[in-house]
Write a protein that holds these residues in place. Structure first.
Motif, PDB file in Angstrom:
ATOM      1  N   SER A 124       0.912  -1.360  -0.673  1.00 41.54           N
ATOM      2  CA  SER A 124      -0.032  -0.496  -0.059  1.00 41.54           C
ATOM      3  C   SER A 124       0.449   1.136   0.129  1.00 41.54           C
ATOM      4  O   SER A 124       1.618   1.591   1.167  1.00 41.54           O
ATOM      5  N   PRO A 125       1.238   1.920  -1.111  1.00 41.35           N
ATOM      6  CA  PRO A 125       1.520   3.705  -1.257  1.00 41.35           C
ATOM      7  C   PRO A 125       1.683   4.352   0.172  1.00 41.35           C
ATOM      8  O   PRO A 125       0.533   4.926  -0.415  1.00 41.35           O
ATOM      9  N   THR A 126       2.594   4.627   0.355  1.00 44.22           N
ATOM     10  CA  THR A 126       2.109   5.773   0.997  1.00 44.22           C
ATOM     11  C   THR A 126       3.014   7.080   0.917  1.00 44.22           C
ATOM     12  O   THR A 126       4.200   6.902   0.628  1.00 44.22           O
ATOM     13  N   ARG A 127       2.938   8.422   1.043  1.00 40.89           N
ATOM     14  CA  ARG A 127       3.459   9.284   0.850  1.00 40.89           C
ATOM     15  C   ARG A 127       4.587   9.249   1.799  1.00 40.89           C
ATOM     16  O   ARG A 127       5.197   9.213   3.294  1.00 40.89           O
ATOM     17  N   LEU A 128       6.119   8.995   1.514  1.00 39.75           N
ATOM     18  CA  LEU A 128       7.081   9.397   1.877  1.00 39.75           C
ATOM     19  C   LEU A 128       7.597  10.555   1.864  1.00 39.75           C
ATOM     20  O   LEU A 128       7.566  12.036   1.525  1.00 39.75           O
ATOM     21  N   PRO A 129       8.327  11.363   3.429  1.00 38.01           N
ATOM     22  CA  PRO A 129       8.822  12.604   3.471  1.00 38.01           C
ATOM     23  C   PRO A 129       9.830  12.831   2.840  1.00 38.01           C
ATOM     24  O   PRO A 129      10.352  11.607   1.789  1.00 38.01           O
ATOM     25  N   GLN A 130       9.857  13.783   2.247  1.00 32.32           N
ATOM     26  CA  GLN A 130      10.603  14.414   0.663  1.00 32.32           C
ATOM     27  C   GLN A 130      12.244  13.765   0.538  1.00 32.32           C
ATOM     28  O   GLN A 130      12.891  13.480  -0.164  1.00 32.32           O
ATOM     29  N   GLY A 131      12.793  14.367   2.030  1.00 31.54           N
ATOM     30  CA  GLY A 131      14.369  13.887   2.254  1.00 31.54           C
ATOM     31  C   GLY A 131      14.197  12.297   2.105  1.00 31.54           C
ATOM     32  O   GLY A 131      15.019  11.668   1.414  1.00 31.54           O
ATOM     33  N   MET A 132      13.627  11.418   2.570  1.00 27.83           N
ATOM     34  CA  MET A 132      13.304   9.674   2.384  1.00 27.83           C
ATOM     35  C   MET A 132      13.375   9.493   1.305  1.00 27.83           C
ATOM     36  O   MET A 132      13.919   8.600   0.537  1.00 27.83           O
ATOM     37  N   ALA A 133      12.663   9.481   0.564  1.00 28.23           N
ATOM     38  CA  ALA A 133      12.258  10.253  -1.305  1.00 28.23           C
ATOM     39  C   ALA A 133      12.408  10.237  -1.724  1.00 28.23           C
ATOM     40  O   ALA A 133      13.014   9.573  -2.907  1.00 28.23           O
ATOM     41  N   LEU A 134      13.830  11.508  -1.405  1.00 26.67           N
ATOM     42  CA  LEU A 134      15.314  11.418  -2.246  1.00 26.67           C
ATOM     43  C   LEU A 134      16.309  10.383  -1.972  1.00 26.67           C
ATOM     44  O   LEU A 134      16.936  10.578  -3.128  1.00 26.67           O
ATOM     45  N   CYS A 135      16.016   9.656  -1.058  1.00 24.48           N
ATOM     46  CA  CYS A 135      17.459   8.806  -0.537  1.00 24.48           C
ATOM     47  C   CYS A 135      17.106   7.601  -1.473  1.00 24.48           C
ATOM     48  O   CYS A 135      17.323   6.519  -2.581  1.00 24.48           O
ATOM     49  N   VAL A 136      15.663   7.599  -1.950  1.00 19.64           N
ATOM     50  CA  VAL A 136      15.322   6.535  -2.726  1.00 19.64           C
ATOM     51  C   VAL A 136      15.524   6.713  -3.967  1.00 19.64           C
ATOM     52  O   VAL A 136      15.703   5.979  -4.902  1.00 19.64           O
ATOM     53  N   TYR A 137      14.965   7.903  -4.450  1.00 21.60           N
ATOM     54  CA  TYR A 137      15.218   8.254  -5.799  1.00 21.60           C
ATOM     55  C   TYR A 137      16.739   8.011  -5.978  1.00 21.60           C
ATOM     56  O   TYR A 137      17.489   7.205  -7.445  1.00 21.60           O
ATOM     57  N   ARG A 138      17.924   8.363  -4.925  1.00 23.21           N
ATOM     58  CA  ARG A 138      19.469   8.474  -5.890  1.00 23.21           C
ATOM     59  C   ARG A 138      19.785   7.214  -5.770  1.00 23.21           C
ATOM     60  O   ARG A 138      20.562   6.601  -6.250  1.00 23.21           O
ATOM     61  N   VAL A 139      19.664   6.142  -4.614  1.00 20.49           N
ATOM     62  CA  VAL A 139      19.634   4.596  -4.393  1.00 20.49           C
ATOM     63  C   VAL A 139      19.045   4.202  -6.076  1.00 20.49           C
ATOM     64  O   VAL A 139      19.906   3.791  -6.313  1.00 20.49           O
ATOM     65  N   ILE A 140      17.924   4.076  -6.391  1.00 24.90           N
ATOM     66  CA  ILE A 140      17.463   3.778  -7.459  1.00 24.90           C
ATOM     67  C   ILE A 140      18.761   3.905  -9.262  1.00 24.90           C
ATOM     68  O   ILE A 140      18.875   3.995  -9.019  1.00 24.90           O
ATOM     69  N   GLN A 141      18.697   5.661  -8.596  1.00 21.62           N
ATOM     70  CA  GLN A 141      19.351   6.042  -9.495  1.00 21.62           C
ATOM     71  C   GLN A 141      21.249   5.310 -10.254  1.00 21.62           C
ATOM     72  O   GLN A 141      21.602   5.436 -11.219  1.00 21.62           O
ATOM     73  N   GLU A 142      21.773   5.503  -8.740  1.00 16.54           N
ATOM     74  CA  GLU A 142      23.011   4.770  -8.391  1.00 16.54           C
ATOM     75  C   GLU A 142      23.115   3.728  -8.812  1.00 16.54           C
ATOM     76  O   GLU A 142      23.632   2.889  -9.599  1.00 16.54           O
TER      77      GLU A 142
END
Length: 450
Positions: free
Chosen positions: A325-343
């Motif tokens: 069930s997708p939930t809204r992540l805090p912006q910093g945590m969402a940035l962390c997820v994005y960067r890990v996927i990107q790397e």
């Protein structure tokens, strides 16, 4: 070069002997060398005394008390061969000459001067080594002349030239090998120090980069708080309910901003001693962000589709699945997820080439797990793969783990048993206070794919 190396070693090992020919050994190894020399000296003295008890060749007198004393003294001199090789050689050679002059068999005490010659050849200059070799040759000839009636001078001359020459050549070779070993040890130390410095610099640059992005997040929260506060003040007389909602938004946003600020200050406090100067974007990944440049807004999960499109354009077939069930992540945590996927996808491009990759985001009750897998290289032997788009996001696993650590998460990476590579990010699920409005992420349902 050897002098500079010795200076470097003395700086690194302040307790080493102040003699340039010695290895800069720590105390345990130095004691071991002293023990070896002690055993060598005592062993030689014992063996020489046993040899002296045998019947010498004609023309030489048997070993008596004076000869035994000289033999023991020649053996004990070997204790100082590493500390003062030239003095040790001179002392053993002088005692050997006295031993021969007294009429004793020269072979009994011939080994210490030869060993002294070896040490001099290995640790001193060529001129000094040649002089010492000539001394041994002259002493050998002197021993032959002292008993010329019972000696074969051609044999004596051959031994006088051959034995010192062999010891001289072996000693010089050993000295060159020791010098190369010291040089390699110094170069290895410098390389290890440089690698550690590079790792510290990479870690610091990544921390500064993350802190800069968190600063943007906090600045966004402050803008929201300012806007909501102004609206609450404006509508309070006419619409108390809207004013109350604005105040609730301020409360939730301020909590989230304080949490992000705490994480940012933690990063800066840990890495401030090595903070780089004059470098705004350590890896140039800002060119990939929406709008480009270092002043673009921090990306989040809503930009994952654009990231995947760029990866597909570079030749990797990548899919994404969101489970739970997708939930809204805090912006910093969402940035962390994005960067890990990107790397992780960057590493696929760099190391696997045109292959298949899969991104999975799983929302669970207590954690948010992100997995990026690939099937490994699919075109070995077909030439080097040149991706159309360069996608970089930091310093590899250093950046991934630093990002995960500030949110209490972890990153693991390694090869898969079925082939390929896997990167897995696990973050604790955001607390209720981190989701002031409780809105889910874009999309609906328990699982979806892209």
């Amino acid at each position: 070069m050897p002098d500079r190396l010795e200076e470097g070693h003395r700086h690194r090992f302040p307790f080493s002997f102040p003699f340039p020919f010695l290895f800069p050994l720590p105390f345990p190894l130095r004691y071991r060398s002293l023990a070896v020399d002690s055993a060598l000296a005592l062993g030689y003295a014992g063996a020489a005394l046993l040899l002296g008890r045998e019947q010498p060749p004609s023309g030489w007198q048997p070993l008596d008390e004076l000869g035994a004393v000289l033999t023991v003294l020649v053996g004990l001199v070997l204790l100082a061969r590493r500390i003062a090789p030239v003095a040790t050689f001179a002392t053993s050679g002088a005692l050997w000459v006295v031993f021969i002059t007294c009429g004793y068999w020269p072979v009994v005490n011939s080994m210490p001067p030869l060993l002294g010659l070896y040490t001099v050849a290995a640790t001193r200059t060529l001129r000094t080594s040649v002089v010492c070799a000539a001394v041994v040759t002259g002493t050998w000839v002197y021993a032959g002349l002292a008993n010329a009636a019972n000696s074969s001078m051609p044999t004596v001359l051959a031994q006088a030239v051959l034995f010192p020459a062999v010891v001289f050549v072996v000693g010089r070779g050993s000295g060159r090998l020791a010098a190369r070993n010291r040089q390699f040890a110094e170069l290895t130390f410098q390389l290890r120090r440089q690698q550690e410095e590079n790792a510290r610099q990479a870690l610091t640059e990544e921390r500064v980069r993350i802190a800069r992005e968190l600063h943007d997040v906090v600045a966004h929260h402050m803008s929201v708080i300012s806007l909501q506060a102004g609206m609450a003040s404006y509508v309070f007389p006419t619409d108390p309910e809207a004013s109350r909602q604005a105040l609730d938004t301020i409360a939730g946003t301020s909590r989230e901003a304080l949490e992000e600020m705490r994480r940012m200050l933690f990063l800066l406090r840990v890495g401030q001693e090595d903070q780089p100067e004059g470098r705004a974007d350590p890896d140039g990944s800002g060119a990939l962000e929406p709008g480009g440049g270092a002043y673009a807004p921090a990306p989040g999960l809503e930009l994952l589709d654009r990231l995947l499109d760029r990866v597909r354009g570079a030749g990797v077939q990548v899919t994404m699945e969101v489970a739970g069930s997708p939930t809204r992540l805090p912006q910093g945590m969402a940035l962390c997820v994005y960067r890990v996927i990107q790397e992780a996808l960057t590493n696929v491009l760099k190391h696997a080439g045109p292959t298949r990759a899969a991104v999975t985001i799983r929302y669970e009750s207590r954690t948010v797990a992100v997995t990026v897998t690939d099937e490994g290289s699919a075109g070995e032997g077909s030439g080097a793969f040149q991706p159309k788009t360069v996608i970089t996001a930091g310093h590899g696993l250093i950046g991934m783990r630093e990002r995960a650590k500030i949110y209490g998460g972890s990153v693991t990476a390694g090869p898969r048993t079925s082939g390929g590579f896997e990167v897995r990010l696990v973050l604790p699920a955001p607390a209720t206070g981190d989701r002031p409005d409780g809105r889910p992420a874009p999309g609906s349902g328990d699982a979806r794919s892209r």
